[in-house]
Write an enzyme that holds these catalytic residues in place. Structure first.
Site, short mmCIF file in Angstrom:
data_model
loop_
_atom_site.label_atom_id
_atom_site.label_comp_id
_atom_site.label_asym_id
_atom_site.label_seq_id
_atom_site.Cartn_x
_atom_site.Cartn_y
_atom_site.Cartn_z
N LYS A 111 26.68 58.44 26.67
CA LYS A 111 27.78 58.00 27.53
C LYS A 111 27.78 56.49 27.58
O LYS A 111 26.72 55.85 27.47
CB LYS A 111 27.57 58.55 28.94
N GLY A 158 41.38 65.01 43.33
CA GLY A 158 41.58 64.14 42.17
C GLY A 158 42.70 64.67 41.30
O GLY A 158 42.55 65.73 40.67
N GLY A 216 44.25 63.22 38.59
CA GLY A 216 44.40 62.34 37.43
C GLY A 216 44.73 63.17 36.20
O GLY A 216 45.38 64.22 36.30
N ASN A 217 44.27 62.71 35.04
CA ASN A 217 44.62 63.39 33.79
C ASN A 217 44.22 64.87 33.79
O ASN A 217 45.02 65.75 33.48
CB ASN A 217 43.93 62.68 32.61
N VAL A 218 42.96 65.11 34.14
CA VAL A 218 42.45 66.49 34.08
C VAL A 218 43.05 67.34 35.20
O VAL A 218 43.51 68.46 34.98
CB VAL A 218 40.91 66.50 34.18
P1 NAD Z 1 41.43 60.05 35.92
O1 NAD Z 1 40.97 58.69 36.22
O2 NAD Z 1 42.69 60.27 35.17
O3 NAD Z 1 41.59 60.88 37.29
C1 NAD Z 1 40.71 60.81 38.36
C2 NAD Z 1 41.57 60.89 39.62
O4 NAD Z 1 40.70 61.04 40.74
C3 NAD Z 1 42.40 59.62 39.85
O5 NAD Z 1 43.75 59.97 40.09
C4 NAD Z 1 41.73 58.98 41.08
O6 NAD Z 1 42.66 58.28 41.88
C5 NAD Z 1 41.19 60.21 41.79
N1 NAD Z 1 40.09 59.95 42.73
C6 NAD Z 1 39.01 59.15 42.57
N2 NAD Z 1 38.21 59.22 43.65
C7 NAD Z 1 38.79 60.12 44.49
C8 NAD Z 1 38.45 60.65 45.76
N3 NAD Z 1 37.34 60.27 46.39
N4 NAD Z 1 39.27 61.56 46.32
C9 NAD Z 1 40.40 61.95 45.71
N5 NAD Z 1 40.79 61.50 44.50
C10 NAD Z 1 40.00 60.58 43.90
O7 NAD Z 1 40.20 60.79 35.21
P2 NAD Z 1 40.21 62.18 34.45
O8 NAD Z 1 40.26 61.92 33.01
O9 NAD Z 1 41.20 63.09 35.08
O10 NAD Z 1 38.75 62.71 34.78
C11 NAD Z 1 38.46 63.31 36.02
C12 NAD Z 1 37.04 63.84 35.99
O11 NAD Z 1 36.90 64.78 34.93
C13 NAD Z 1 35.96 62.79 35.76
O12 NAD Z 1 34.80 63.15 36.48
C14 NAD Z 1 35.69 62.88 34.27
O13 NAD Z 1 34.41 62.43 33.93
C15 NAD Z 1 35.83 64.37 34.08
N6 NAD Z 1 36.13 64.79 32.72
C16 NAD Z 1 37.22 64.30 32.08
C17 NAD Z 1 37.50 64.73 30.79
C18 NAD Z 1 38.74 64.29 30.06
O14 NAD Z 1 39.06 64.87 29.03
N7 NAD Z 1 39.48 63.30 30.55
C19 NAD Z 1 36.65 65.63 30.16
C20 NAD Z 1 35.56 66.13 30.84
C21 NAD Z 1 35.30 65.70 32.12
#
Ligand code: NAD
Length: 360
Positions: free
Chosen positions: A80, A180, A182-184
């Protein structure tokens, strides 16, 4: 945390600190284990409060990647990257390229990709400096947005957990509290809404909350998400959401989300088990992203292969839950054991001719 002691305890191979003051880069790369193949894992950009928090995060995340790839059946180890900065304020081309140089200096032992705070377009800057990048935009021949298959895998893992909890994997009418958006979170929500689930969403950003409302979800303040009456609690923000302060507040039967390292500590997984809350282990169900980028290694992205492997997450989750129930052990322990068995089996292989010629 004593860094070397932590690395020794958990079996990390390497921790690299990268500094390029002209580009404002302060970063770490952690390589946990390369038994199964080169270490692969995204680079996260996050303004941790201290260097200790940043190092702890990157070490924990790299270990989770080893287990994730092992359980998903990928020929990859765990690594990572962490750029210690605010993605909204500090990110720049120079910073990303400086990080790319640091990745390149490891000669392929670490392959980077997207994580929190990064976009596929950001990866293009990293790729200017190193070929050891996956998850590039489709226009560059890459696999594109990793969160599409991550969201699918989390949804399928949630369904497998629902089947174990309620005897049916149908999520229609089930209430899912999502932390949260976001993307996922959004990708997962798409599947859930299509199936007829009811969503309650919390996000720290107004834009994300607005989008959730538009998609038909109810929204609550970030601090209140743990208290929502629901069937499934779905952590999709950052790690450590499940801890001794939050677990007693949960009002769900199942926990299944996309965030990495949801358990602050293994003891928190034991506590969920004790309370009868079924936890679908994060690294089992959120493997869709790494499966997707793995399908890009070697130069040609194989989309069908990636989707097929992601769909297996349903069965893998069922297997982990079955093992947990048969032996009355927490699900995270059952998942760790599954990963450890594969690592151990491959570690025992005798060195081959290629190894002796210095393949790795
Ligand atoms: P992202 O940055 O697009 O989304 C994260 C969201 O969480 C954001 O909208 C942010 O504002 C929100 N957030 C942060 N702290 C918060 C809180 N305390 N309360 C409420 N909302 C909060 O990231 P992502 O790509 O969606 O990833 C989310 C999680 O999934 C991460 O832990 C990441 O490591 C994990 N993950 C992502 C992927 C991927 O393909 N993108 C794959 C495996 C795991």
């Amino acid at each position: 945390m004593q860094t070397i002691a932590h690395m020794t305890e958990y079996g990390h191979e390497l921790l690299v600190a990268c500094s390029e003051p002209a580009a404002g880069l302060k970063a770490f790369i952690a390589i946990h284990d390369t038994t199964l193949g080169p270490a692969c894992g995204g680079v996260r950009i996050w303004p941790h409060a201290s260097e200790k928090d940043a190092v702890t995060d990157v070490l924990r995340l790299s270990r989770a990647m080893t287990y994730k790839s092992a359980v998903a059946g990928l020929p990859l180890g765990g690594g990572k990257g962490l750029i210690w900065a605010d993605p909204r304020a500090d990110k720049s081309e120079a910073m990303l390229r400086a990080f790319g140089r640091c990745v390149d200096s490891l000669g392929g032992r670490y392959i980077t990709t997207e994580d929190v705070g990064m976009t596929p377009a950001d990866l293009e800057h990293v790729a200017q400096e190193t070929p050891h990048v996956v998850g590039l935009p489709t226009s560059m021949g890459g696999s594109g947005d990793t969160s599409i298959l991550t969201g699918l895998g989390v949804y399928l893992g949630m369904k497998a957990a629902a089947k174990a909890a309620w005897g049916s994997d149908d999520l229609a009418g089930r209430a899912v509290a999502v932390q949260g958006f976001g993307n996922v979170g959004r990708q997962m929500a798409d599947h859930l809404l299509r199936e007829g689930a009811r969503l309650v969403v919390a996000d720290i950003h107004d834009g994300a909350r607005e989008l959730a409302s538009k998609m038909g979800a109810q929204t609550v303040a970030p601090a209140d998400i743990y208290d929502v009456e629901c069937d499934v609690f779905s952590p999709c923000a950052l790690g450590g959401a499940l801890n001794r302060d939050t677990i007693p507040r949960l009002k769900c039967k199942v926990v299944a989300g996309g965030a990495n390292n949801q358990l602050l500590d293994d003891a928190d997984g034991d506590e969920l088990h004790r309370r009868g809350i079924l936890y679908a282990p994060d690294f089992v169900i959120n493997a869709g992203g790494v499966i997707n980028v793995a399908a890009e290694i070697g130069g040609v992205y194989r989309a069908e292969r990636a989707r097929e492997m992601t769909e297996r997450i349903y069965e893998t989750t069922e297997r982990v839950i079955a093992e947990s129930q048969a032996e009355d052990i927490p699900t995270h322990a059952a998942a760790n054991r599954l990963a450890a068995r594969r690592l151990e089996a491959v570690r025992r292989l005798r060195p081959t001719f290629r190894d002796r010629r210095g393949r790795r």
